[in-house]
Design a protein around this motif. Structure first.
Motif, PDB file in Angstrom:
ATOM      1  N   CYS A  67       0.847  -1.188   0.000  1.00  0.00           N
ATOM      2  CA  CYS A  67       0.000   0.000   0.000  1.00  0.00           C
ATOM      3  C   CYS A  67       0.885   1.241   0.000  1.00  0.00           C
ATOM      4  CB  CYS A  67      -0.901  -0.001   1.227  1.00  0.00           C
ATOM      5  SG  CYS A  67      -1.938   1.479   1.354  1.00  0.00           S
ATOM      6  N   LEU A  68       0.588   2.175  -0.885  1.00  0.00           N
ATOM      7  CA  LEU A  68       1.374   3.400  -0.993  1.00  0.00           C
ATOM      8  C   LEU A  68       0.627   4.632  -0.493  1.00  0.00           C
ATOM      9  CD1 LEU A  68       3.089   2.827  -4.446  1.00  0.00           C
ATOM     10  CD2 LEU A  68       3.982   2.391  -2.155  1.00  0.00           C
ATOM     11  N   LEU A  69      -0.476   4.411   0.234  1.00  0.00           N
ATOM     12  CA  LEU A  69      -1.209   5.533   0.812  1.00  0.00           C
ATOM     13  C   LEU A  69      -0.530   5.970   2.115  1.00  0.00           C
ATOM     14  CD1 LEU A  69      -4.876   4.340   0.220  1.00  0.00           C
ATOM     15  CD2 LEU A  69      -3.463   5.826  -1.217  1.00  0.00           C
ATOM     16  N   ARG A  70      -0.954   7.102   2.643  1.00  0.00           N
ATOM     17  CA  ARG A  70      -0.352   7.616   3.874  1.00  0.00           C
ATOM     18  C   ARG A  70      -0.615   6.660   5.036  1.00  0.00           C
ATOM     19  NH1 ARG A  70      -4.499   9.317   6.863  1.00  0.00           N
ATOM     20  NH2 ARG A  70      -6.349  10.078   5.808  1.00  0.00           N
ATOM     21  N   ALA A  71       0.246   6.693   6.020  1.00  0.00           N
ATOM     22  CA  ALA A  71       0.059   5.888   7.218  1.00  0.00           C
ATOM     23  C   ALA A  71      -1.254   6.279   7.882  1.00  0.00           C
ATOM     24  CB  ALA A  71       1.226   6.117   8.171  1.00  0.00           C
ATOM     25  N   ASP A  72      -1.953   5.330   8.461  1.00  0.00           N
ATOM     26  CA  ASP A  72      -3.218   5.564   9.161  1.00  0.00           C
ATOM     27  C   ASP A  72      -4.322   6.103   8.258  1.00  0.00           C
ATOM     28  OD1 ASP A  72      -2.002   4.747  11.560  1.00  0.00           O
ATOM     29  OD2 ASP A  72      -1.212   6.763  11.863  1.00  0.00           O
ATOM     30  N   HIS A  73      -4.286   5.756   6.950  1.00  0.00           N
ATOM     31  CA  HIS A  73      -5.336   6.218   6.037  1.00  0.00           C
ATOM     32  C   HIS A  73      -6.662   5.537   6.342  1.00  0.00           C
ATOM     33  CE1 HIS A  73      -5.499   2.506   3.597  1.00  0.00           C
ATOM     34  NE2 HIS A  73      -4.201   2.442   3.823  1.00  0.00           N
ATOM     35  N   ASP A  74      -7.753   6.142   5.883  1.00  0.00           N
ATOM     36  CA  ASP A  74      -9.085   5.556   5.997  1.00  0.00           C
ATOM     37  C   ASP A  74      -9.345   4.721   4.751  1.00  0.00           C
ATOM     38  OD1 ASP A  74      -9.683   6.829   8.418  1.00  0.00           O
ATOM     39  OD2 ASP A  74     -10.382   8.629   7.380  1.00  0.00           O
ATOM     40  N   GLY A  75     -10.172   3.718   4.878  1.00  0.00           N
ATOM     41  CA  GLY A  75     -10.579   2.933   3.717  1.00  0.00           C
ATOM     42  C   GLY A  75      -9.579   1.859   3.333  1.00  0.00           C
ATOM     43  N   ASP A  76      -9.815   1.309   2.145  1.00  0.00           N
ATOM     44  CA  ASP A  76      -8.999   0.200   1.649  1.00  0.00           C
ATOM     45  C   ASP A  76      -7.614   0.672   1.239  1.00  0.00           C
ATOM     46  OD1 ASP A  76     -11.185  -1.471   1.946  1.00  0.00           O
ATOM     47  OD2 ASP A  76     -11.833  -1.233  -0.141  1.00  0.00           O
ATOM     48  N   CYS A  77      -6.664  -0.230   1.346  1.00  0.00           N
ATOM     49  CA  CYS A  77      -5.303   0.047   0.869  1.00  0.00           C
ATOM     50  C   CYS A  77      -5.290   0.103  -0.654  1.00  0.00           C
ATOM     51  CB  CYS A  77      -4.355  -1.048   1.351  1.00  0.00           C
ATOM     52  SG  CYS A  77      -4.031  -1.010   3.132  1.00  0.00           S
ATOM     53  N   ALA A  78      -4.302   0.770  -1.216  1.00  0.00           N
ATOM     54  CA  ALA A  78      -4.196   0.904  -2.669  1.00  0.00           C
ATOM     55  C   ALA A  78      -2.742   1.066  -3.081  1.00  0.00           C
ATOM     56  CB  ALA A  78      -5.003   2.118  -3.153  1.00  0.00           C
ATOM     57  N   ARG A  79      -2.459   0.763  -4.338  1.00  0.00           N
ATOM     58  CA  ARG A  79      -1.119   0.905  -4.901  1.00  0.00           C
ATOM     59  C   ARG A  79      -0.851   2.305  -5.401  1.00  0.00           C
ATOM     60  NH1 ARG A  79       3.093  -1.263  -4.378  1.00  0.00           N
ATOM     61  NH2 ARG A  79       3.711  -1.104  -6.528  1.00  0.00           N
ATOM     62  N   ARG A  80      -1.913   3.132  -5.500  1.00  0.00           N
ATOM     63  CA  ARG A  80      -1.725   4.505  -6.000  1.00  0.00           C
ATOM     64  C   ARG A  80      -2.804   5.394  -5.405  1.00  0.00           C
ATOM     65  NH1 ARG A  80      -4.268   1.507  -9.668  1.00  0.00           N
ATOM     66  NH2 ARG A  80      -5.959   2.350 -10.895  1.00  0.00           N
ATOM     67  N   LEU A  81      -2.579   6.687  -5.459  1.00  0.00           N
ATOM     68  CA  LEU A  81      -3.549   7.634  -4.951  1.00  0.00           C
ATOM     69  C   LEU A  81      -4.837   7.559  -5.762  1.00  0.00           C
ATOM     70  CD1 LEU A  81      -1.311  10.751  -4.361  1.00  0.00           C
ATOM     71  CD2 LEU A  81      -2.228   9.192  -2.662  1.00  0.00           C
ATOM     72  N   GLY A  82      -5.962   7.575  -5.099  1.00  0.00           N
ATOM     73  CA  GLY A  82      -7.252   7.612  -5.781  1.00  0.00           C
ATOM     74  C   GLY A  82      -7.626   6.326  -6.476  1.00  0.00           C
ATOM     75  N   GLY A  83      -6.863   5.261  -6.259  1.00  0.00           N
ATOM     76  CA  GLY A  83      -7.181   4.006  -6.951  1.00  0.00           C
ATOM     77  C   GLY A  83      -7.173   2.837  -6.019  1.00  0.00           C
ATOM     78  N   ARG A  84      -7.549   1.727  -6.545  1.00  0.00           N
ATOM     79  CA  ARG A  84      -7.536   0.484  -5.781  1.00  0.00           C
ATOM     80  C   ARG A  84      -6.282  -0.277  -6.162  1.00  0.00           C
ATOM     81  NH1 ARG A  84     -11.716   1.132  -2.992  1.00  0.00           N
ATOM     82  NH2 ARG A  84     -13.870   1.081  -3.646  1.00  0.00           N
ATOM     83  N   SER A  85      -6.005  -1.322  -5.384  1.00  0.00           N
ATOM     84  CA  SER A  85      -4.812  -2.128  -5.608  1.00  0.00           C
ATOM     85  C   SER A  85      -4.727  -2.570  -7.034  1.00  0.00           C
ATOM     86  CB  SER A  85      -4.805  -3.340  -4.686  1.00  0.00           C
ATOM     87  OG  SER A  85      -5.976  -4.105  -4.833  1.00  0.00           O
TER      88      SER A  85
END
Length: 85
Positions: A67-85
């Motif tokens: 996951c490349l989102l910020r630490a402690d983000h809300d929602g599902d993890c993702a490989r890029r901003l605004g997208g899903r894995s």
């Protein structure tokens, strides 16, 4: 010895959140370097370097990516901003 080192690069930021945003930006740029491990990026105050704050979530995703989102983000993890894995 693991052969891994940490490069400390002091920057000026207004607060912790601004420092984390800057660190995320710099780490994403560093992804072009095969020696860099941006998922392990942390931020600390210059006068309290023993207290580190994670910049990326970095949890493993199905299929092996991280996951490349910020630490402690809300929602599902993702490989890029605004997208899903």
């Amino acid at each position: 010895m693991s052969g891994r080192y940490v490069v400390h690069l002091p920057v000026q930021a207004g607060d912790l959140l601004a420092a984390q945003r800057l660190a995320r930006l710099m780490a994403r740029w560093a992804r072009v370097l095969p020696q860099a491990d941006p998922g392990e990026t942390t931020v600390s105050a210059e006068d309290d370097q023993g207290v580190r704050h994670r910049v990326f979530c970095d949890l493993r995703l199905p299929g092996g990516g991280r996951c490349l989102l910020r630490a402690d983000h809300d929602g599902d993890c993702a490989r890029r901003l605004g997208g899903r894995s």
